[in-house]
Design a protein around this motif. Structure first.
Motif, PDB file in Angstrom:
ATOM      1  N   LEU A 158       0.855  -1.170   0.000  1.00 24.41           N
ATOM      2  CA  LEU A 158       0.000   0.000   0.000  1.00 24.41           C
ATOM      3  C   LEU A 158       0.899   1.230   0.000  1.00 24.41           C
ATOM      4  O   LEU A 158       1.877   1.291   0.750  1.00 24.41           O
ATOM      5  N   VAL A 159       0.567   2.208  -0.848  1.00 24.02           N
ATOM      6  CA  VAL A 159       1.345   3.435  -0.917  1.00 24.02           C
ATOM      7  C   VAL A 159       0.631   4.529  -0.128  1.00 24.02           C
ATOM      8  O   VAL A 159      -0.557   4.787  -0.339  1.00 24.02           O
ATOM      9  N   LEU A 160       1.355   5.152   0.782  1.00 24.58           N
ATOM     10  CA  LEU A 160       0.845   6.306   1.514  1.00 24.58           C
ATOM     11  C   LEU A 160       1.442   7.539   0.832  1.00 24.58           C
ATOM     12  O   LEU A 160       2.570   7.939   1.114  1.00 24.58           O
ATOM     13  N   LEU A 161       0.692   8.107  -0.096  1.00 22.96           N
ATOM     14  CA  LEU A 161       1.182   9.222  -0.902  1.00 22.96           C
ATOM     15  C   LEU A 161       0.932  10.524  -0.150  1.00 22.96           C
ATOM     16  O   LEU A 161      -0.205  10.982  -0.037  1.00 22.96           O
ATOM     17  N   CYS A 162       1.989  11.120   0.366  1.00 22.98           N
ATOM     18  CA  CYS A 162       1.887  12.310   1.216  1.00 22.98           C
ATOM     19  C   CYS A 162       2.260  13.544   0.408  1.00 22.98           C
ATOM     20  O   CYS A 162       3.390  13.664  -0.076  1.00 22.98           O
ATOM     21  N   VAL A 163       1.305  14.447   0.255  1.00 22.58           N
ATOM     22  CA  VAL A 163       1.473  15.621  -0.594  1.00 22.58           C
ATOM     23  C   VAL A 163       1.385  16.872   0.268  1.00 22.58           C
ATOM     24  O   VAL A 163       0.375  17.126   0.926  1.00 22.58           O
ATOM     25  N   LYS A 164       2.470  17.659   0.256  1.00 21.63           N
ATOM     26  CA  LYS A 164       2.475  18.883   1.069  1.00 21.63           C
ATOM     27  C   LYS A 164       3.596  19.810   0.612  1.00 21.63           C
ATOM     28  O   LYS A 164       4.684  19.363   0.273  1.00 21.63           O
ATOM     29  N   HIS A 165       3.286  21.119   0.626  1.00 23.22           N
ATOM     30  CA  HIS A 165       4.316  22.122   0.383  1.00 23.22           C
ATOM     31  C   HIS A 165       5.249  22.165   1.589  1.00 23.22           C
ATOM     32  O   HIS A 165       4.806  22.158   2.736  1.00 23.22           O
ATOM     33  N   GLN A 166       6.523  22.185   1.354  1.00 26.82           N
ATOM     34  CA  GLN A 166       7.524  22.324   2.402  1.00 26.82           C
ATOM     35  C   GLN A 166       7.274  21.323   3.542  1.00 26.82           C
ATOM     36  O   GLN A 166       7.181  21.682   4.710  1.00 26.82           O
ATOM     37  N   SER A 167       7.197  20.057   3.191  1.00 21.86           N
ATOM     38  CA  SER A 167       6.992  19.012   4.184  1.00 21.86           C
ATOM     39  C   SER A 167       8.223  18.894   5.078  1.00 21.86           C
ATOM     40  O   SER A 167       9.348  19.179   4.656  1.00 21.86           O
ATOM     41  N   ASP A 168       8.002  18.474   6.330  1.00 18.15           N
ATOM     42  CA  ASP A 168       9.115  18.304   7.258  1.00 18.15           C
ATOM     43  C   ASP A 168       8.972  16.978   7.983  1.00 18.15           C
ATOM     44  O   ASP A 168       8.035  16.209   7.754  1.00 18.15           O
ATOM     45  N   VAL A 169       9.905  16.692   8.879  1.00 18.95           N
ATOM     46  CA  VAL A 169       9.937  15.389   9.563  1.00 18.95           C
ATOM     47  C   VAL A 169       8.751  15.190  10.486  1.00 18.95           C
ATOM     48  O   VAL A 169       8.467  14.064  10.903  1.00 18.95           O
ATOM     49  N   ASN A 170       8.058  16.276  10.844  1.00 22.82           N
ATOM     50  CA  ASN A 170       6.912  16.154  11.749  1.00 22.82           C
ATOM     51  C   ASN A 170       5.584  16.028  11.009  1.00 22.82           C
ATOM     52  O   ASN A 170       4.544  15.845  11.644  1.00 22.82           O
ATOM     53  N   ALA A 171       5.628  16.111   9.690  1.00 20.81           N
ATOM     54  CA  ALA A 171       4.385  16.015   8.913  1.00 20.81           C
ATOM     55  C   ALA A 171       3.928  14.566   8.830  1.00 20.81           C
ATOM     56  O   ALA A 171       4.728  13.635   8.906  1.00 20.81           O
ATOM     57  N   PHE A 172       2.634  14.374   8.707  1.00 23.98           N
ATOM     58  CA  PHE A 172       2.014  13.056   8.539  1.00 23.98           C
ATOM     59  C   PHE A 172       2.473  12.053   9.617  1.00 23.98           C
ATOM     60  O   PHE A 172       2.998  10.973   9.296  1.00 23.98           O
ATOM     61  N   PRO A 173       2.276  12.394  10.888  1.00 25.89           N
ATOM     62  CA  PRO A 173       2.735  11.501  11.964  1.00 25.89           C
ATOM     63  C   PRO A 173       2.050  10.140  11.946  1.00 25.89           C
ATOM     64  O   PRO A 173       2.682   9.121  12.267  1.00 25.89           O
ATOM     65  N   GLY A 174       0.775  10.096  11.560  1.00 28.73           N
ATOM     66  CA  GLY A 174       0.067   8.819  11.525  1.00 28.73           C
ATOM     67  C   GLY A 174       0.648   7.877  10.489  1.00 28.73           C
ATOM     68  O   GLY A 174       0.784   6.668  10.732  1.00 28.73           O
TER      69      GLY A 174
END
Length: 280
Positions: A158-174
């Motif tokens: 399964l691919v968890l495709l995470c899309v965000k401007h200026q993503s960082d290490v704390n983004a998408f914690p789940g």
């Protein structure tokens, strides 16, 4: 070059999955092929292309008949115009020196001629049997994130495709917590995309992602390329698992798929025929 849309993307993964369903040889034959792979000209070509960050287009054929000759002309014309991003090789499947690569991709019983386009990361981005056009060959060159997603799903993840401007290490914690959970680590993979990356614009548009927002969004893709669920970037691991479990069991009793990926004639089983891992 023009990027493939999501519908084509799904078809490609389905086609490759169908090819890989061809009966495999015995374990002993597979062990013998391991040494053959090391000396296979086609594998050497694949490794060379990957080391240069290029695609490898493989033209599989069996008999040098009229169809094979006609499509070889199309193949040579198209790949000759893509020399900056791709290399090409011809593989006769009945030649014993090609046995390892034929077995690796399970093409011994596939309709011929057949072209596989292999990205630098090993993803098969296009599978074209019997008849194809130069346009279809050119469409095999996909964006980096598309190739990453395809490789993961061809590995049955399964691919968890995470899309965000200026993503960082704390983004998408789940999402990060899910991939660290031993129950799901082997069957999930995070792919990050910055919406500012113009090479990914068409891919993101095909997923109907709003590129104007600064809020992060995560889309879960299941083999063979179906969007299963969409989450905000602050979704927890438990929320993700709950949604995926519900999606995997919503169409078939107990979420069980039949051997052909269907639960009833004409009815699709779990997304992509691939149920999410059950919680323990």
């Amino acid at each position: 070059m023009k990027r493939i849309n999501l519908q084509t993307y799904r078809i490609v993964v389905l086609a490759f999955a169908a090819i890989c369903l061809a009966p495999t040889a015995s374990m002993q034959a597979q062990e013998r092929s391991a040494s053959q792979l090391a000396t296979s000209p086609a594998v050497a070509a694949m490794q060379q292309a990957a080391s240069e960050g290029k695609y490898l287009f493989v033209y599989f054929w069996k008999q040098n008949d009229e169809q094979t000759q006609s499509m070889r002309g199309v193949f040579n014309q198209a790949t000759g115009q893509m020399a900056d991003v791709a290399q090409a090789i011809s593989v006769q499947i009945s030649d014993s020196t090609n046995a390892a690569i034929v077995q690796q991709y399970g093409v011994s019983r596939a309709p011929m001629p057949l072209v596989l386009a292999i990205a630098p990361n090993g993803a098969v981005t296009q599978g074209l049997p019997i008849k194809f056009s130069e346009h279809q060959l050119r469409e095999a060159i996909v964006s980096p994130a598309t190739a990453t997603c395809m490789k993961a799903m061809q590995d049955r993840k399964l691919v968890l495709l995470c899309v965000k401007h200026q993503s960082d290490v704390n983004a998408f914690p789940g999402a990060r917590e899910l991939t660290r959970d031993e129950r799901f680590a082997a069957s999930t993979q995070i792919v990050n995309i910055d919406p500012n990356d113009t090479s990914e614009k068409t891919f993101l548009q095909s997923l109907k992602i709003d590129l104007s927002t600064n809020k992060g969004v995560m889309i879960v893709l299941s083999p063979p390329g179906n969007p299963v669920a969409t989450f905000t970037e602050d979704a927890t691991k438990d929320q993700i698992v709950e949604r995926l479990t519900a999606a995997s069991s919503s169409c078939c009793p107990d979420g069980q798929c039949g051997p052909d990926g269907q639960c009833e004639p004409g009815q699709q089983c779990c997304p992509g025929g691939n149920c999410a891992p059950a919680t323990k």
